[in-house]
Design an enzyme around this catalytic site. Structure first.
Site, PDB file in Angstrom:
ATOM      1  N   HIS A  76       0.782  -1.372  -0.123  1.00  0.00           N
ATOM      2  CA  HIS A  76       0.033  -0.166  -0.019  1.00  0.00           C
ATOM      3  C   HIS A  76       0.693   1.322   0.002  1.00  0.00           C
ATOM      4  O   HIS A  76       1.951   1.334   0.628  1.00  0.00           O
ATOM      5  CB  HIS A  76      -1.065   0.045   1.296  1.00  0.00           C
ATOM      6  CG  HIS A  76      -0.446   0.182   2.424  1.00  0.00           C
ATOM      7  ND1 HIS A  76       0.084   1.190   2.929  1.00  0.00           N
ATOM      8  CD2 HIS A  76      -0.163  -0.707   3.586  1.00  0.00           C
ATOM      9  CE1 HIS A  76       0.492   1.043   4.110  1.00  0.00           C
ATOM     10  NE2 HIS A  76       0.579  -0.392   4.545  1.00  0.00           N
ATOM     11  N   ASP A  78      -0.470   4.402   0.818  1.00  0.00           N
ATOM     12  CA  ASP A  78      -0.833   5.359   1.684  1.00  0.00           C
ATOM     13  C   ASP A  78       0.027   5.082   3.368  1.00  0.00           C
ATOM     14  O   ASP A  78       0.449   4.290   3.624  1.00  0.00           O
ATOM     15  CB  ASP A  78      -2.151   5.234   2.156  1.00  0.00           C
ATOM     16  CG  ASP A  78      -2.843   3.980   2.731  1.00  0.00           C
ATOM     17  OD1 ASP A  78      -2.269   2.891   2.217  1.00  0.00           O
ATOM     18  OD2 ASP A  78      -3.609   3.838   3.487  1.00  0.00           O
ATOM     19  N   ASP A 105       6.440   1.296   7.660  1.00  0.00           N
ATOM     20  CA  ASP A 105       5.059   0.889   7.270  1.00  0.00           C
ATOM     21  C   ASP A 105       4.538   1.829   6.058  1.00  0.00           C
ATOM     22  O   ASP A 105       3.886   2.903   6.472  1.00  0.00           O
ATOM     23  CB  ASP A 105       4.326   1.050   8.620  1.00  0.00           C
ATOM     24  CG  ASP A 105       2.831   0.494   8.179  1.00  0.00           C
ATOM     25  OD1 ASP A 105       2.616  -0.227   7.110  1.00  0.00           O
ATOM     26  OD2 ASP A 105       1.892   0.497   9.185  1.00  0.00           O
ATOM     27  N   GLU A 138      -4.971   1.286   2.833  1.00  0.00           N
ATOM     28  CA  GLU A 138      -4.823   0.316   3.578  1.00  0.00           C
ATOM     29  C   GLU A 138      -4.941   0.541   4.978  1.00  0.00           C
ATOM     30  O   GLU A 138      -5.680   0.021   5.892  1.00  0.00           O
ATOM     31  CB  GLU A 138      -3.720  -0.658   3.286  1.00  0.00           C
ATOM     32  CG  GLU A 138      -3.476  -1.928   4.051  1.00  0.00           C
ATOM     33  CD  GLU A 138      -3.177  -1.746   5.593  1.00  0.00           C
ATOM     34  OE1 GLU A 138      -3.292  -2.817   6.280  1.00  0.00           O
ATOM     35  OE2 GLU A 138      -2.428  -0.966   5.870  1.00  0.00           O
ATOM     36  N   GLU A 139      -4.513   1.902   5.405  1.00  0.00           N
ATOM     37  CA  GLU A 139      -4.475   2.202   6.469  1.00  0.00           C
ATOM     38  C   GLU A 139      -5.809   2.724   7.186  1.00  0.00           C
ATOM     39  O   GLU A 139      -6.084   2.842   8.480  1.00  0.00           O
ATOM     40  CB  GLU A 139      -3.362   3.489   6.668  1.00  0.00           C
ATOM     41  CG  GLU A 139      -1.992   3.100   6.536  1.00  0.00           C
ATOM     42  CD  GLU A 139      -1.365   2.402   7.762  1.00  0.00           C
ATOM     43  OE1 GLU A 139      -2.087   1.856   8.810  1.00  0.00           O
ATOM     44  OE2 GLU A 139      -0.218   1.882   7.567  1.00  0.00           O
ATOM     45  N   GLU A 163       4.172  -6.034   4.267  1.00  0.00           N
ATOM     46  CA  GLU A 163       4.065  -5.145   5.648  1.00  0.00           C
ATOM     47  C   GLU A 163       5.247  -5.582   6.233  1.00  0.00           C
ATOM     48  O   GLU A 163       5.907  -6.693   6.117  1.00  0.00           O
ATOM     49  CB  GLU A 163       2.766  -5.651   6.468  1.00  0.00           C
ATOM     50  CG  GLU A 163       1.359  -5.262   6.023  1.00  0.00           C
ATOM     51  CD  GLU A 163       1.145  -3.786   6.281  1.00  0.00           C
ATOM     52  OE1 GLU A 163       1.908  -3.076   6.854  1.00  0.00           O
ATOM     53  OE2 GLU A 163       0.244  -3.312   5.633  1.00  0.00           O
TER      54      GLU A 163
HETATM   55 ZN   LIG Z   1       0.868  -1.077   6.442  1.00  0.00          ZN
END
Ligand SMILES: [Zn+2]
Length: 372
Positions: A76, A78, A105, A138-139, A163
């Site tokens: 992801h 974001d 992350d 995703e977040e 991740e």
């Molecule tokens: Zn993540």
């Protein structure tokens, strides 16, 4: 089967690449900004020979080789960091640590995948091909991208989530709790607290009882937790309050526990017959259970790491990821991104001394995941 160890990727180039991504701020709330990170990654993937496509839900898809039964990489673009964070938390390296918003992350994970693909490019793409999905939300729970992620998982040979690995041992993630939320709103009857208190029905008293009943649904020994993290209600202090509400965070290790919690929340009743209760919410991400396919992928990761000269461990964590959506559909292994620490925290960083070997491990799994 494991074959000869792959070379390690080029750390200075990985560092330059992750800096380029960190310095494009990409909070989930600003999809145009997240799109600028996706654009940069798309350019790199195109240079590597990917077929690139834009899917509904602001998901970029990159495929390598025939992609008939691909190994699927999930990532992801974001981050949880708002615009302006770079001013107080700029990209920097200190010894073996690389800092910056979204570094661990998971912009580091994106760069791990990019360099793993570069390692594989020369030898040709593995049979079945490789597919990469780069999402934008995703977040905030993957509401836009969930459909594309699940559709890709259904046709995938396996799912590798970049991740970050977790803890002091930089462990891979072979399970995650399911995550949900319930909101309970209570309506009582307002009355003057001094003159006619008996005519009132306190929504706050009801909510106080109900939240203890809700939290009592937890079964920590089964991995089920219920935590009321927010409560609001009332107004003027001399009025019996007519309104109160609370929100409860839920975590479950097994799906049947989510069903038990649903029944438990639906059975909550006000004690005062004049009060009313409305319930909303439920499970968002189902639990990522350690099924046989995940165990096989993890065993293969251990073999590859051994050839590369290090040991990996596994962990079961309470936080969710897109791996929660894919684990029931295809063998899924998570935590294959950049080692480090401090997700969603000011000390977020990547461990440079451990990063290349984890990227090489990802490349080895893409070449030979050990599952059919
Ligand atoms: Zn993540």
């Amino acid at each position: 089967m494991t074959s000869a160890a792959l070379p390690l990727p080029d750390l200075p180039q990985m560092t330059r690449d992750v800096r380029a991504l960190i310095e494009i701020e990409s909070p989930s709330e600003d999809l145009a900004a997240v799109g600028r990170v996706q654009d940069r990654v798309e350019t790199w993937m195109h240079e590597l020979g990917a077929q690139t496509r834009r899917l509904p839900g602001q998901v970029r898809q990159f495929t390598f080789g025939e992609a008939s039964r691909p190994a699927l990489i999930l990532m992801h673009a974001d981050t949880v960091w708002p615009h302006g964070t770079l001013a107080s938390m700029p990209f920097r390296t200190e010894g073996e640590r690389l800092y910056g918003p979204g570094s661990y992350d998971m912009k580091g994970g994106i760069v791990s995948a990019l360099h793993a693909l570069r390692l594989l490019q020369a030898g040709g793409w593995p049979a079945g091909g490789i597919e990469v999905l780069l999402s934008a939300d995703e977040e905030t729970g993957s509401l836009l991208s969930r459909e594309a992620v699940e559709a890709a998982a259904r046709r995938a040979r396996c799912v590798l989530v970049v991740e970050p690995p977790v803890g002091e041992t930089h462990a891979l993630k072979t399970g995650r709790k399911g995550v949900g939320m319930y909101s309970v709103r209570v309506t009582g009857v307002a009355a003057h607290a001094g003159n006619l208190p008996e005519q009132g029905a306190s929504a706050i008293s009801e909510a106080a009882r109900l939240l203890l009943e809700a939290q009592a649904l937890a079964r920590p020994e089964r991995g089920t937790t219920v935590s009321v993290g927010r409560i609001m209600g009332g107004g003027a202090v001399n009025v019996i309050p007519a309104h109160a509400e609370f929100d409860a965070d839920l975590r479950v290790s097994v799906l049947e526990e989510a069903e038990r919690l649903r029944r438990g929340f639906e059975a909550l009743r006000p004690h005062d017959p004049r009060a009313r209760l409305t319930l909303s919410g439920g499970l968002n991400r189902p639990p990522f259970e350690r099924l046989a396919g995940t165990a096989a992928l993890y065993a293969q990761a251990q073999r590859h790491a051994h050839v590369l000269g290090f040991e990996v461990q596994e962990a079961f964590v309470g936080g969710g990821s897109d791996g929660n959506y894919t684990a029931p559909l295809s063998p899924t292994l998570d935590g294959l991104g950049a080692p480090g620490d401090g997700a969603h925290a000011a000390h977020e960083h990547i461990r440079l001394d451990r990063w290349p070997q984890h990227a090489a491990l990802l490349a080895a799994l893409l070449r030979d995941p050990g599952v059919e």
